[in-house]
Write a protein that holds these residues in place. Structure first.
Motif, PDB file in Angstrom:
ATOM      1  N   GLU A 106       0.829  -1.206   0.000  1.00 45.75           N
ATOM      2  CA  GLU A 106       0.000   0.000   0.000  1.00 45.75           C
ATOM      3  C   GLU A 106       0.868   1.263   0.000  1.00 45.75           C
ATOM      4  N   ARG A 107       1.919   1.257   0.800  1.00 49.18           N
ATOM      5  CA  ARG A 107       2.802   2.431   0.842  1.00 49.18           C
ATOM      6  C   ARG A 107       3.550   2.589  -0.475  1.00 49.18           C
ATOM      7  N   ALA A 108       3.990   1.478  -1.046  1.00 47.95           N
ATOM      8  CA  ALA A 108       4.715   1.547  -2.317  1.00 47.95           C
ATOM      9  C   ALA A 108       3.826   2.139  -3.413  1.00 47.95           C
ATOM     10  N   VAL A 109       2.572   1.697  -3.464  1.00 51.47           N
ATOM     11  CA  VAL A 109       1.640   2.238  -4.459  1.00 51.47           C
ATOM     12  C   VAL A 109       1.459   3.741  -4.243  1.00 51.47           C
ATOM     13  N   SER A 110       1.287   4.137  -2.998  1.00 55.67           N
ATOM     14  CA  SER A 110       1.122   5.567  -2.694  1.00 55.67           C
ATOM     15  C   SER A 110       2.339   6.374  -3.112  1.00 55.67           C
ATOM     16  N   GLU A 111       3.524   5.852  -2.815  1.00 52.69           N
ATOM     17  CA  GLU A 111       4.759   6.558  -3.186  1.00 52.69           C
ATOM     18  C   GLU A 111       4.860   6.737  -4.702  1.00 52.69           C
ATOM     19  N   ILE A 112       4.564   5.671  -5.444  1.00 54.50           N
ATOM     20  CA  ILE A 112       4.639   5.749  -6.906  1.00 54.50           C
ATOM     21  C   ILE A 112       3.623   6.754  -7.431  1.00 54.50           C
ATOM     22  N   ARG A 113       2.417   6.735  -6.859  1.00 49.56           N
ATOM     23  CA  ARG A 113       1.388   7.669  -7.328  1.00 49.56           C
ATOM     24  C   ARG A 113       1.698   9.116  -6.967  1.00 49.56           C
ATOM     25  N   LEU A 114       2.446   9.334  -5.887  1.00 50.36           N
ATOM     26  CA  LEU A 114       2.875  10.701  -5.565  1.00 50.36           C
ATOM     27  C   LEU A 114       3.861  11.210  -6.606  1.00 50.36           C
ATOM     28  N   ILE A 115       4.747  10.304  -7.044  1.00 45.88           N
ATOM     29  CA  ILE A 115       5.758  10.680  -8.030  1.00 45.88           C
ATOM     30  C   ILE A 115       5.145  10.829  -9.412  1.00 45.88           C
ATOM     31  N   ARG A 116       4.262   9.891  -9.765  1.00 49.83           N
ATOM     32  CA  ARG A 116       3.641   9.894 -11.091  1.00 49.83           C
ATOM     33  C   ARG A 116       2.149   9.605 -10.933  1.00 49.83           C
ATOM     34  N   PRO A 117       1.333  10.639 -10.887  1.00 53.21           N
ATOM     35  CA  PRO A 117      -0.110  10.450 -10.708  1.00 53.21           C
ATOM     36  C   PRO A 117      -0.715   9.499 -11.746  1.00 53.21           C
ATOM     37  N   ASN A 118      -1.727   8.773 -11.319  1.00 52.92           N
ATOM     38  CA  ASN A 118      -2.470   7.816 -12.137  1.00 52.92           C
ATOM     39  C   ASN A 118      -1.673   6.554 -12.471  1.00 52.92           C
ATOM     40  N   SER A 119      -0.542   6.353 -11.809  1.00 55.39           N
ATOM     41  CA  SER A 119       0.209   5.112 -12.018  1.00 55.39           C
ATOM     42  C   SER A 119      -0.513   3.956 -11.330  1.00 55.39           C
ATOM     43  N   ILE A 120      -0.201   2.754 -11.785  1.00 56.73           N
ATOM     44  CA  ILE A 120      -0.835   1.531 -11.288  1.00 56.73           C
ATOM     45  C   ILE A 120      -2.337   1.707 -11.460  1.00 56.73           C
ATOM     46  N   GLU A 121      -2.769   1.448 -12.674  1.00 57.38           N
ATOM     47  CA  GLU A 121      -4.082   1.886 -13.136  1.00 57.38           C
ATOM     48  C   GLU A 121      -5.256   1.001 -12.737  1.00 57.38           C
ATOM     49  N   THR A 122      -5.039  -0.287 -12.526  1.00 57.09           N
ATOM     50  CA  THR A 122      -6.173  -1.183 -12.310  1.00 57.09           C
ATOM     51  C   THR A 122      -6.068  -1.892 -10.962  1.00 57.09           C
ATOM     52  N   PRO A 123      -7.200  -2.350 -10.445  1.00 59.81           N
ATOM     53  CA  PRO A 123      -7.174  -3.136  -9.205  1.00 59.81           C
ATOM     54  C   PRO A 123      -6.320  -4.413  -9.347  1.00 59.81           C
ATOM     55  N   GLU A 124      -6.319  -5.010 -10.520  1.00 59.82           N
ATOM     56  CA  GLU A 124      -5.507  -6.212 -10.742  1.00 59.82           C
ATOM     57  C   GLU A 124      -4.017  -5.882 -10.612  1.00 59.82           C
ATOM     58  N   GLN A 125      -3.616  -4.731 -11.075  1.00 58.12           N
ATOM     59  CA  GLN A 125      -2.215  -4.333 -10.923  1.00 58.12           C
ATOM     60  C   GLN A 125      -1.873  -4.143  -9.443  1.00 58.12           C
ATOM     61  N   GLU A 126      -2.776  -3.562  -8.679  1.00 57.81           N
ATOM     62  CA  GLU A 126      -2.564  -3.420  -7.238  1.00 57.81           C
ATOM     63  C   GLU A 126      -2.464  -4.791  -6.580  1.00 57.81           C
ATOM     64  N   ARG A 127      -3.348  -5.712  -6.956  1.00 57.33           N
ATOM     65  CA  ARG A 127      -3.319  -7.065  -6.375  1.00 57.33           C
ATOM     66  C   ARG A 127      -2.025  -7.790  -6.710  1.00 57.33           C
ATOM     67  N   SER A 128      -1.469  -7.544  -7.889  1.00 55.09           N
ATOM     68  CA  SER A 128      -0.225  -8.223  -8.253  1.00 55.09           C
ATOM     69  C   SER A 128       0.920  -7.782  -7.339  1.00 55.09           C
ATOM     70  N   ILE A 129       0.918  -6.559  -6.893  1.00 58.01           N
ATOM     71  CA  ILE A 129       1.943  -6.082  -5.967  1.00 58.01           C
ATOM     72  C   ILE A 129       1.761  -6.748  -4.605  1.00 58.01           C
ATOM     73  N   ILE A 130       0.529  -6.890  -4.185  1.00 60.37           N
ATOM     74  CA  ILE A 130       0.242  -7.570  -2.917  1.00 60.37           C
ATOM     75  C   ILE A 130       0.644  -9.036  -3.002  1.00 60.37           C
ATOM     76  N   ARG A 131       0.350  -9.694  -4.121  1.00 66.05           N
ATOM     77  CA  ARG A 131       0.752 -11.098  -4.295  1.00 66.05           C
ATOM     78  C   ARG A 131       2.269 -11.240  -4.276  1.00 66.05           C
ATOM     79  N   TYR A 132       2.963 -10.306  -4.891  1.00 66.10           N
ATOM     80  CA  TYR A 132       4.422 -10.323  -4.875  1.00 66.10           C
ATOM     81  C   TYR A 132       4.933 -10.208  -3.437  1.00 66.10           C
ATOM     82  N   PHE A 133       4.366  -9.300  -2.679  1.00 63.05           N
ATOM     83  CA  PHE A 133       4.719  -9.131  -1.269  1.00 63.05           C
ATOM     84  C   PHE A 133       4.488 -10.429  -0.502  1.00 63.05           C
ATOM     85  N   ASP A 134       3.357 -11.071  -0.749  1.00 59.29           N
ATOM     86  CA  ASP A 134       3.058 -12.345  -0.088  1.00 59.29           C
ATOM     87  C   ASP A 134       4.086 -13.412  -0.441  1.00 59.29           C
TER      88      ASP A 134
END
Length: 74
Positions: free
Chosen positions: A23-51
């Protein structure tokens, strides 16, 4: 355009090498580049990677990670 997949890879980098939560990584990326990580599936893939990094992924995902690790040792 460098927002979706590139944002996912950048967030995964932060998760792996900067010890951030997904969640923090997504927020950091979006602060640097707005509208990054566009879909819920992309967010879930980051969570799966973390897992996978923590060893708490589902058996199917963990098996893929184990196979990848064995392949990389060849």
């Amino acid at each position: 355009m460098g927002r979706g997949r590139s944002g996912v890879m950048a967030a995964c980098y932060l998760v792996r090498f900067k010890d951030m939560t997904p969640e923090r990584a997504v927020s950091e990326i979006r602060l640097i580049r707005p509208n990054s990580i566009e879909t819920p599936e992309q967010e879930r893939s980051i969570i799966r990677y973390f897992d996978c990094l923590r060893g708490t992924a589902s058996a199917q995902i963990q098996a893929i990670e184990d196979d990848t690790e064995r392949f990389n040792k060849l």
